[in-house]
Every structure is written in C-alpha cells, then in structure tokens.
Design a protein around this motif. Structure first.
Motif, short mmCIF file in Angstrom:
data_model
loop_
_atom_site.label_atom_id
_atom_site.label_comp_id
_atom_site.label_asym_id
_atom_site.label_seq_id
_atom_site.Cartn_x
_atom_site.Cartn_y
_atom_site.Cartn_z
N PHE A 76 -14.74 87.17 -38.34
CA PHE A 76 -13.57 87.63 -37.59
C PHE A 76 -13.26 86.70 -36.43
O PHE A 76 -12.10 86.32 -36.20
CB PHE A 76 -13.82 89.05 -37.08
CG PHE A 76 -12.72 89.57 -36.19
CD1 PHE A 76 -11.48 89.89 -36.71
CD2 PHE A 76 -12.94 89.72 -34.83
CE1 PHE A 76 -10.46 90.35 -35.88
CE2 PHE A 76 -11.92 90.19 -34.00
CZ PHE A 76 -10.69 90.50 -34.53
N ILE A 77 -14.29 86.31 -35.69
CA ILE A 77 -14.10 85.41 -34.55
C ILE A 77 -13.50 84.08 -35.02
O ILE A 77 -12.58 83.54 -34.41
CB ILE A 77 -15.44 85.18 -33.82
CG1 ILE A 77 -15.86 86.46 -33.08
CG2 ILE A 77 -15.35 84.00 -32.85
CD1 ILE A 77 -17.30 86.46 -32.58
N GLN B 274 -9.86 84.53 -35.86
CA GLN B 274 -9.06 84.66 -34.64
C GLN B 274 -8.85 83.28 -33.98
O GLN B 274 -7.77 83.00 -33.47
CB GLN B 274 -9.76 85.61 -33.67
CG GLN B 274 -8.81 86.47 -32.90
CD GLN B 274 -9.53 87.48 -32.03
OE1 GLN B 274 -10.48 87.18 -31.33
NE2 GLN B 274 -9.04 88.71 -32.05
N GLU C 48 -10.72 96.97 -28.77
CA GLU C 48 -10.33 95.62 -28.36
C GLU C 48 -11.32 95.08 -27.33
O GLU C 48 -11.94 95.84 -26.58
CB GLU C 48 -8.91 95.63 -27.78
CG GLU C 48 -8.25 94.26 -27.71
CD GLU C 48 -8.08 93.59 -29.06
OE1 GLU C 48 -8.98 92.82 -29.44
OE2 GLU C 48 -7.06 93.84 -29.75
N PHE D 223 -14.11 89.41 -28.41
CA PHE D 223 -15.29 89.76 -29.15
C PHE D 223 -16.40 88.72 -29.08
O PHE D 223 -17.59 89.06 -28.98
CB PHE D 223 -14.94 90.05 -30.61
CG PHE D 223 -15.84 91.09 -31.11
CD1 PHE D 223 -15.64 92.42 -30.77
CD2 PHE D 223 -16.99 90.74 -31.79
CE1 PHE D 223 -16.55 93.38 -31.12
CE2 PHE D 223 -17.90 91.71 -32.16
CZ PHE D 223 -17.68 93.03 -31.83
N GLU D 224 -16.02 87.47 -29.10
CA GLU D 224 -17.03 86.41 -29.00
C GLU D 224 -17.74 86.49 -27.64
O GLU D 224 -18.96 86.42 -27.57
CB GLU D 224 -16.39 85.04 -29.18
CG GLU D 224 -17.42 83.93 -29.20
CD GLU D 224 -16.80 82.57 -29.50
OE1 GLU D 224 -15.65 82.34 -29.12
OE2 GLU D 224 -17.51 81.75 -30.12
N TYR E 270 -20.00 89.67 -27.54
CA TYR E 270 -21.15 89.71 -28.43
C TYR E 270 -22.15 88.60 -28.14
O TYR E 270 -23.36 88.80 -28.24
CB TYR E 270 -20.68 89.63 -29.89
CG TYR E 270 -21.70 90.13 -30.87
CD1 TYR E 270 -22.04 91.48 -30.94
CD2 TYR E 270 -22.35 89.25 -31.73
CE1 TYR E 270 -22.99 91.94 -31.83
CE2 TYR E 270 -23.30 89.70 -32.64
CZ TYR E 270 -23.62 91.05 -32.68
OH TYR E 270 -24.56 91.50 -33.57
N THR E 271 -21.65 87.43 -27.76
CA THR E 271 -22.57 86.32 -27.49
C THR E 271 -22.79 86.10 -26.01
O THR E 271 -23.45 85.14 -25.61
CB THR E 271 -22.03 85.01 -28.12
OG1 THR E 271 -20.86 84.60 -27.43
CG2 THR E 271 -21.69 85.21 -29.60
N MET F 44 -10.08 84.72 -22.98
CA MET F 44 -8.81 85.44 -23.05
C MET F 44 -8.77 86.53 -21.99
O MET F 44 -9.80 86.84 -21.37
CB MET F 44 -8.64 86.05 -24.44
CG MET F 44 -8.73 85.04 -25.56
SD MET F 44 -8.46 85.71 -27.19
CE MET F 44 -10.08 86.33 -27.58
#
Lengths: 187, 187
Positions: free
Chosen positions: A133-134, A137, B79, B82-83, B86-87, B93
């Motif tokens: 997903f990342i 995106q 929302e 996510f990167e 998670y990391t 953004m």
DNA sequence: AACCAAGTGTGATATACATCACTCTATAAT
DNA sequence: ATTATAGAGTGATGTATATCACACTTGGTT
C-alpha cells in the motif's frame, strides 16, 4: 525453491522447521517460459504467486488493445490480481512472463487455512500488504508531483535492477507515457 | 463515537462486548475544527486515526509549496501517514480538516498490544490493508488508462458523496490537474 | 548469406494541459 | 452597508506529450 520462500518469510516472522513444513505443504511449484501467461484477463483466479526466479508484468489491456503495466514482479515478490484472488471475482488483468520464471503458488483455500492456523503468517501478509500500500501511494504521489523525466529517474533509482532487465517500451507502459517520449527524455 | 467504531469493526470481525471493551480502552477521542492539522509534514507521528464524523485531506506539499492531495478521508475511514506511523519515521505529509471532525485514534504502542492480544483485530486490519492497496492500484490504473475528464467522472461515480463536500480546486489537486482545466471539462 | 522480428531513435504535426491574468459570485467579517 | 475572501469560470498563450511515419540496429531463424 522452498528454501527461498523460507528465507523470505523468515526475514519478517521466523518459523520453526515444523511450522515451515506446514507452510511448504500448502504451496505448489511451477515454471513458465518467457511470453507465457500465468493468468489472463477475464479468467477465474485461485492462486497467489511467490516469484522464486524470473520477471513478470501485471498488465491491464484497455478497449483499444493498449497494454498498461500495473506492476512488475521479480525474485522475492508476490504477485496476483489481488482483488480477483481475494474476492473471487473474474480477473481484470493478466500476469505475463518477461523471462522464464519459477514460482510457488498458494490457493485461496490453502491461504485461508494457513492464516487460520498460523497467526504469525497472517502478520507476515499484513506487513506485506502495508508495504504494498505504501509503495502504491508513493507511485501515486510521484505522478502528482513529478513530470515524466523525473518519474523515469525515480524509477531507475528505486528499482535499478528492474530497469536493466525490462525493455524501455515496457517501462513507458508502466510510467504511462509513449515509448517515443521516453526515448526522447535525455535530450 | 465508540458505537460507530464497534459497528465498523463488527462488519468484518464480530466482537463480544468484552472484546470490544478492550478495544475501546485503547482508543482516545478527539475533535478538530475546519482548517486544523491532525499532524504536519516533518513531525513525529504515533497515532492512527479513525474518522467518526467530518472530512479531511492528506496532503503532500512540494518544494514549490504546491499542495498535492494523496487522499481524502471521511466517516468510517482510517487515515494517517502510514509509513511514518508504522516505521516511526518523520511524516512526509500533513492531515488537514476540511470540515469540523471527530476522530478516535490509537497509538502505535496500543496498536501493537491490540494486534498481539486479539488476532481477530489483526485480521481486520489485514482486510483494510488489502482493500486500501486494491483502491490505490485502481487509482494508478485510472491515471494510466484515462484522460482527465474520464478520471473526474470516475471520481464522481466512485465517491459521489465526497464530490459534493469538497471544493473543485481540491478535487483538481487530487486528480493532478490544474483547477482551470477541471473547470473547463464540461465543454 | 539472407531474412525477420523486437527494440529503439527521431522528425513533423496535432492536442491536451498548464499558466497567467482577469472577472464574477456568494458568503463571511467589519 | 461595505469590504474581504474563497471558490469558480474563462480567454490567450506556451509547453509537454501523443501520434504517425520512417529508419536503424541487433540477435535469432531459415
């Protein structure tokens, strides 16, 4: 080939020999020659592929018979028409060999059995899904912020090994520009 | 607000009251006004947001200070960057309210605790990740196969409620065209 | 040796879109 | 009542890219 899969999974969730024995029992090995289809648009699809060796393209063909490349896949990648596989609809894309390719595949039935039995594997696939997903995106963001030339150089930087192995006309179909425009970029 | 979350999760994995009690204990409610930032480019981010009510945009701002909209989020959507979440990297953004918004958020620490304790929830997030990936891939395919006008009508068809609530200039920033071009489409 | 197909480069022209500049409207703020 | 401000429409012009046509190279095939 199973050794490759074991190493690949083990990088995210270490498995005992017994656990991996169970995993291995649910996969099937298969080989394809350059130009062959692993599946074709409109077919039913019950397999998720892990690529041990080779190179593939995931292709959508539009009503004017133009090929658009949704993604490439090579060693250590997973590929399939994920929506078709997971929701059991007809495929909207084709998966085609750009080189001779060896894969291990798992059926949806076995995939469900595997995740139901080994939560570690569900975690493994979750991590794969997140990073997929990342990456998607980032590709979207790349089309929003950058012109063709910039996107081409980002591609080279990001997947240098891939660019070596794929004809430029195919890279153009991935970037969404004509092969002529890609050819003229360096001027 | 917790009732909304319970229904939302329950559509994919039904939970007992006791299980949901545990889930609920790991989320925090918060409200934001139109124009406010939930997080901003370059910050550390430890929260994943579930939107109970309202409307947001996930924005990347380039070096020329142009805003590119990576995605919108409204009721019943998750929302975050996510990167970054998670990391545990810095965000690339910003998440900004287009309307007054109520959210429930979970920290990464609690997220890990939750998934470690309740495999059902890990399955829930896996399913969300799959469909997020599929949607992203469709958006990529849309840019490969369709011109601006077609993509705009696909957006209307796909998210009619969203198009009603978002200014056209923002839709243009999502589609990757100038607001002038979007304005001239219907001719 | 001759032939063919795949991959690539490049010139000429058409087209979609960006950009800049200006206007108009509706709503909110003073 | 008057003034800002956000959102949207539109004309003129420049630019990036698509498209069509043709040429060239290379490696494999007969």
């Amino acid at each position: 080939m199973l050794e490759i899969l074991k190493n690949h999974i083990g990088k995210i969730v270490p498995l005992t020999d017994q656990e991996f024995g169970f995993v291995a029992s649910l996969f099937t090995a298969k080989s394809y020659k350059k130009g062959q289809f692993l599946f074709q648009e409109g077919e039913h699809l019950s397999r998720h592929y892990f690529i041990c060796k080779g190179l593939l393209k995931l292709v959508y063909t539009d009503s004017d018979a133009r090929e658009h490349i949704v993604g490439f896949a090579m060693e250590d990648w997973w590929e399939s028409d994920f929506e078709a596989f997971y929701t059991q609809q007809k495929t909207s894309m084709s998966l085609i060999c750009l080189e001779n390719t060896d894969v291990l595949y798992i059926t949806l039935e076995n995939y469900k059995k595997l995740c139901g039995t080994l939560p570690k594997i569900e975690h493994f696939f979750l991590e794969k899904a997140y990073f997929g997903f990342i990456a998607a995106q980032k590709r979207i963001l790349s089309t929003l912020t950058s012109n063709t030339k910039e996107r081409y150089y980002q591609l080279i930087e990001r997947y240098p090994a891939l660019v070596q192995r794929v004809p430029k006309s195919q890279l153009a179909a991935y970037l969404g520009v004509s092969r002529e425009t890609l050819s003229r970029l360096s001027r």
